[in-house]
Write an enzyme that holds these catalytic residues in place. Structure first.
Site, PDB file in Angstrom:
ATOM      1  N   ASP A 168      24.916  45.418  27.481  1.00  0.00           N
ATOM      2  CA  ASP A 168      24.409  44.795  28.707  1.00  0.00           C
ATOM      3  C   ASP A 168      24.490  45.704  29.923  1.00  0.00           C
ATOM      4  O   ASP A 168      23.882  45.416  30.948  1.00  0.00           O
ATOM      5  CB  ASP A 168      25.182  43.500  28.994  1.00  0.00           C
ATOM      6  CG  ASP A 168      24.823  42.412  28.007  1.00  0.00           C
ATOM      7  OD1 ASP A 168      23.657  42.362  27.613  1.00  0.00           O
ATOM      8  OD2 ASP A 168      25.707  41.632  27.627  1.00  0.00           O
TER       9      ASP A 168
ATOM     10  N   HIS B 155      34.269  44.707  24.757  1.00  0.00           N
ATOM     11  CA  HIS B 155      33.626  44.024  23.630  1.00  0.00           C
ATOM     12  C   HIS B 155      34.702  43.613  22.638  1.00  0.00           C
ATOM     13  O   HIS B 155      35.667  44.343  22.428  1.00  0.00           O
ATOM     14  CB  HIS B 155      32.623  44.957  22.937  1.00  0.00           C
ATOM     15  CG  HIS B 155      31.660  44.225  22.079  1.00  0.00           C
ATOM     16  ND1 HIS B 155      31.943  43.876  20.781  1.00  0.00           N
ATOM     17  CD2 HIS B 155      30.430  43.729  22.352  1.00  0.00           C
ATOM     18  CE1 HIS B 155      30.924  43.215  20.284  1.00  0.00           C
ATOM     19  NE2 HIS B 155      29.989  43.097  21.216  1.00  0.00           N
TER      20      HIS B 155
HETATM   21  N1  ACO Z   1      36.972  44.101  33.039  1.00  0.00           N
HETATM   22  C1  ACO Z   1      38.314  44.044  33.225  1.00  0.00           C
HETATM   23  N2  ACO Z   1      39.211  43.702  32.283  1.00  0.00           N
HETATM   24  C2  ACO Z   1      38.721  43.373  31.065  1.00  0.00           C
HETATM   25  C3  ACO Z   1      37.334  43.396  30.785  1.00  0.00           C
HETATM   26  C4  ACO Z   1      36.449  43.790  31.817  1.00  0.00           C
HETATM   27  N3  ACO Z   1      35.113  43.819  31.615  1.00  0.00           N
HETATM   28  N4  ACO Z   1      37.136  43.012  29.516  1.00  0.00           N
HETATM   29  C5  ACO Z   1      38.343  42.766  29.013  1.00  0.00           C
HETATM   30  N5  ACO Z   1      39.306  42.984  29.946  1.00  0.00           N
HETATM   31  C6  ACO Z   1      40.763  42.841  29.771  1.00  0.00           C
HETATM   32  C7  ACO Z   1      41.155  41.387  29.904  1.00  0.00           C
HETATM   33  O1  ACO Z   1      41.509  41.069  31.236  1.00  0.00           O
HETATM   34  C8  ACO Z   1      42.321  41.287  28.951  1.00  0.00           C
HETATM   35  O2  ACO Z   1      43.494  41.729  29.623  1.00  0.00           O
HETATM   36  P1  ACO Z   1      44.915  41.006  29.318  1.00  0.00           P
HETATM   37  O3  ACO Z   1      45.137  41.114  27.833  1.00  0.00           O
HETATM   38  O4  ACO Z   1      45.887  41.805  30.121  1.00  0.00           O
HETATM   39  O5  ACO Z   1      44.771  39.598  29.767  1.00  0.00           O
HETATM   40  C9  ACO Z   1      41.993  42.314  27.851  1.00  0.00           C
HETATM   41  O6  ACO Z   1      41.062  43.225  28.439  1.00  0.00           O
HETATM   42  C10 ACO Z   1      41.338  41.693  26.636  1.00  0.00           C
HETATM   43  O7  ACO Z   1      40.275  40.857  27.095  1.00  0.00           O
HETATM   44  P2  ACO Z   1      39.764  39.626  26.287  1.00  0.00           P
HETATM   45  O8  ACO Z   1      38.925  38.779  27.161  1.00  0.00           O
HETATM   46  O9  ACO Z   1      40.919  38.986  25.572  1.00  0.00           O
HETATM   47  O10 ACO Z   1      38.876  40.382  25.211  1.00  0.00           O
HETATM   48  P3  ACO Z   1      37.843  39.689  24.290  1.00  0.00           P
HETATM   49  O11 ACO Z   1      37.655  40.576  23.133  1.00  0.00           O
HETATM   50  O12 ACO Z   1      38.260  38.300  24.033  1.00  0.00           O
HETATM   51  O13 ACO Z   1      36.557  39.602  25.231  1.00  0.00           O
HETATM   52  C11 ACO Z   1      34.609  40.262  26.421  1.00  0.00           C
HETATM   53  C12 ACO Z   1      35.481  40.474  25.170  1.00  0.00           C
HETATM   54  C13 ACO Z   1      34.405  38.774  26.644  1.00  0.00           C
HETATM   55  C14 ACO Z   1      33.252  40.911  26.165  1.00  0.00           C
HETATM   56  C15 ACO Z   1      35.305  40.891  27.645  1.00  0.00           C
HETATM   57  O14 ACO Z   1      35.483  42.282  27.436  1.00  0.00           O
HETATM   58  C16 ACO Z   1      34.533  40.644  28.952  1.00  0.00           C
HETATM   59  O15 ACO Z   1      34.727  39.614  29.568  1.00  0.00           O
HETATM   60  N6  ACO Z   1      33.637  41.611  29.365  1.00  0.00           N
HETATM   61  C17 ACO Z   1      32.812  41.409  30.561  1.00  0.00           C
HETATM   62  C18 ACO Z   1      31.620  40.530  30.235  1.00  0.00           C
HETATM   63  C19 ACO Z   1      30.600  41.247  29.365  1.00  0.00           C
HETATM   64  O16 ACO Z   1      30.194  42.366  29.625  1.00  0.00           O
HETATM   65  N7  ACO Z   1      30.152  40.542  28.316  1.00  0.00           N
HETATM   66  C20 ACO Z   1      29.120  41.036  27.413  1.00  0.00           C
HETATM   67  C21 ACO Z   1      29.718  41.322  26.065  1.00  0.00           C
HETATM   68  S1  ACO Z   1      28.543  41.993  24.971  1.00  0.00           S
HETATM   69  C22 ACO Z   1      27.575  40.665  24.522  1.00  0.00           C
HETATM   70  O17 ACO Z   1      27.986  39.547  24.399  1.00  0.00           O
HETATM   71  C23 ACO Z   1      26.229  40.952  24.344  1.00  0.00           C
END
Ligand code: ACO
Length: 439
Positions: free
Chosen positions: A361, A304
């Site tokens: 979620d 998140h």
């Molecule tokens: N699985 C694996 N790696 C992850 C995940 C995940 N679920 N989430 C983040 N990371 C990693 C990324 O690969 C990134 O690594 P890097 O810096 O080496 O490239 C690092 O963690 C940071 O990720 P970002 O995408 O930059 O984090 P951000 O805060 O922008 O994104 C998000 C948050 C979009 C929720 C992300 O964690 C994700 O994609 N999660 C999976 C989808 C999900 O569950 N979304 C629902 C969110 S809650 C909602 O909207 C209701």
């Protein structure tokens, strides 16, 4: 402590004021930055940018705190109803008995949708995603109900109409997608009871309303009702800032919510767990793939932008889910998989280092499955829940005397100035377009 921040650039210094919120969080006010320094800031994904001051929702991502209008989410989930939380978010206070009765009457009065809207539904291809349909239908509401906007009581009518009709539209889309008769809302049922009845009642099998399922749905909707400046809420505010009508702004929010990294994640979680249950992937492989930077796969329902600890909503959702399974005496084959995935991920150094915890979620889809909601409707359920939050945020932005149209800046990285080159000087083969194709 100083109430400003000093920016040093070459031999010049600039004082930037600090703004402090009621919970002590601080922000540097850069609203005059470009005017005084000629500089803009660069913040992809707006991870460090506050877009507004808001009195609606407070989150502390480090401590795992979520409050609506000051009330802890745990207390609202335990004691309140979705209808009351909707009122709280939009009006800023818990309603009195008289106010909630009036709100309920309005919700009931506005619950029908124009019969002509059914032709819209019937014209969508059968395989259309319900989120695309919902976004279009909400935008279409402006054409069916064009007259109310502006004065306070008119806004109240539009707002209640939207909350009530979105629920009817969602249930209607489900019935029509199945080729079944549409079930109309009933005045004797509560908001959540009505939704369940419109979804599942049928002439051959009357739907029996179970208070535990109603309670589960109400908690699900409360947990989703607002989450400050997330992707879809920011979309509502940005689109609304052009002074577009409320329906169009909410329609934009629904479209933004659809994405798998945002509200669409609840559907993706179930698809991922089902893949594991069907042997297409093991739990260990899922964790391994999520860590592999060459693989775009992410563990859905994990991570998140704000929460760097356990999402407080996940705890409530999981507790409610366990209670529901117990009460209904149901065994969900996906539960063990989810529990194993969570256990492995929470001990894995990758997830620990990146602060990746289960988000709302992760378990919300399992609650919805238990209630009987089909997977394709999961994100629609999220949208019904988030609607009061979007409306409250839209209303707050409309009332904000400092509100300006959203228009970020950029740093241009394209070509420097160059002269236009006529076609014959551009090289490559020349092909004559036949006359009948030229426009
Ligand atoms: N699985 C694996 N790696 C992850 C995940 C995940 N679920 N989430 C983040 N990371 C990693 C990324 O690969 C990134 O690594 P890097 O810096 O080496 O490239 C690092 O963690 C940071 O990720 P970002 O995408 O930059 O984090 P951000 O805060 O922008 O994104 C998000 C948050 C979009 C929720 C992300 O964690 C994700 O994609 N999660 C999976 C989808 C999900 O569950 N979304 C629902 C969110 S809650 C909602 O909207 C209701």
């Amino acid at each position: 402590m100083s109430d400003s921040v000093t920016l040093k650039w070459g031999d010049k210094t600039f004082e930037l004021p600090l703004i402090e919120g009621t919970e002590g969080e601080k922000a540097i006010d850069i609203s005059k930055l470009r005017q005084t320094t000629g500089l803009v800031t660069m913040d992809p994904g707006f991870a460090n940018t506050g877009s507004c001051q808001s009195a609606i929702t407070f989150m502390d991502g480090e401590k795992g705190i979520l409050r609506y209008r000051g009330y802890p989410i745990e207390q609202l989930a335990e004691h309140s109803t979705f209808r009351e939380v909707a009122y709280l978010l939009i009006h800023g206070k818990l309603p009195t008995a008289k106010e909630i009765t009036r709100f309920s009457v309005l919700l009931n009065d506005h619950s029908l949708v124009h019969e002509d809207m059914r032709t819209f539904f019937e014209s969508f291809p059968r395989q259309s995603h319900p989120m695309g349909i919902l976004s279009s239908m909400v935008n279409a509401l402006k054409s069916f109900y064009p007259y109310l906007e502006g004065a306070e009581e008119e806004i109240e009518s539009t707002v209640t109409r939207l909350i009530s009709k979105v629920r009817t539209l969602a249930a209607m889309s489900y019935k029509i997608s199945r080729g079944h008769l549409v079930v109309y809302p009933r005045p004797d049922l509560s908001y959540c009871e009505n939704f369940l009845n419109m979804m599942f009642d049928s002439p051959v099998r009357p739907y029996e309303i179970d208070p535990d399922i109603v309670q589960a749905l109400s908690v699900f909707l409360i947990l989703h009702a607002d989450h400050e400046q997330n992707c879809s809420t920011s979309a509502v505010r940005v689109v609304g800032s052009g002074r577009v009508n409320l329906y169009a702004a909410i329609s934009a929010g629904i479209a933004a919510l659809w994405g798998p990294l945002h509200g669409g994640a609840n559907q993706k979680v179930i698809e991922m767990l089902t893949d594991i249950a069907n042997g297409r992937m093991t739990v260990k492989e899922a964790v391994h793939r999520a860590k592999d930077k060459e693989d775009p796969f992410r563990l859905m329902g994990f991570g998140h932008r704000v929460y760097k600890t356990y999402d407080p909503r996940t705890r409530i959702m999981k507790k409610m889910y366990d209670k529901l399974l117990n009460k209904l005496r149901i065994k969900d084959p996906l539960l063990n998989i989810a529990a194993e995935l969570e256990e492995i991920a929470l001990k894995d150094p990758y997830f620990i280092d990146y602060h990746l915890y289960p988000n709302v979620d992760f378990y919300s889809g399992m609650v919805l499955r238990t209630i009987g909601i089909p997977t394709s409707m999961f994100t629609v359920m999220f949208a019904i829940g988030r609607l009061p939050g979007w409306i409250a945020q839209w209303k707050e932005s409309m009332d904000d005397p400092n509100w300006r149209i959203s228009r970020p800046r950029q740093v241009y990285t394209g070509s420097a100035l160059r002269d236009y080159v006529p076609m014959e000087d551009r090289g490559g083969e020349h092909k004559t377009i036949p006359l009948r194709q030229s426009a």
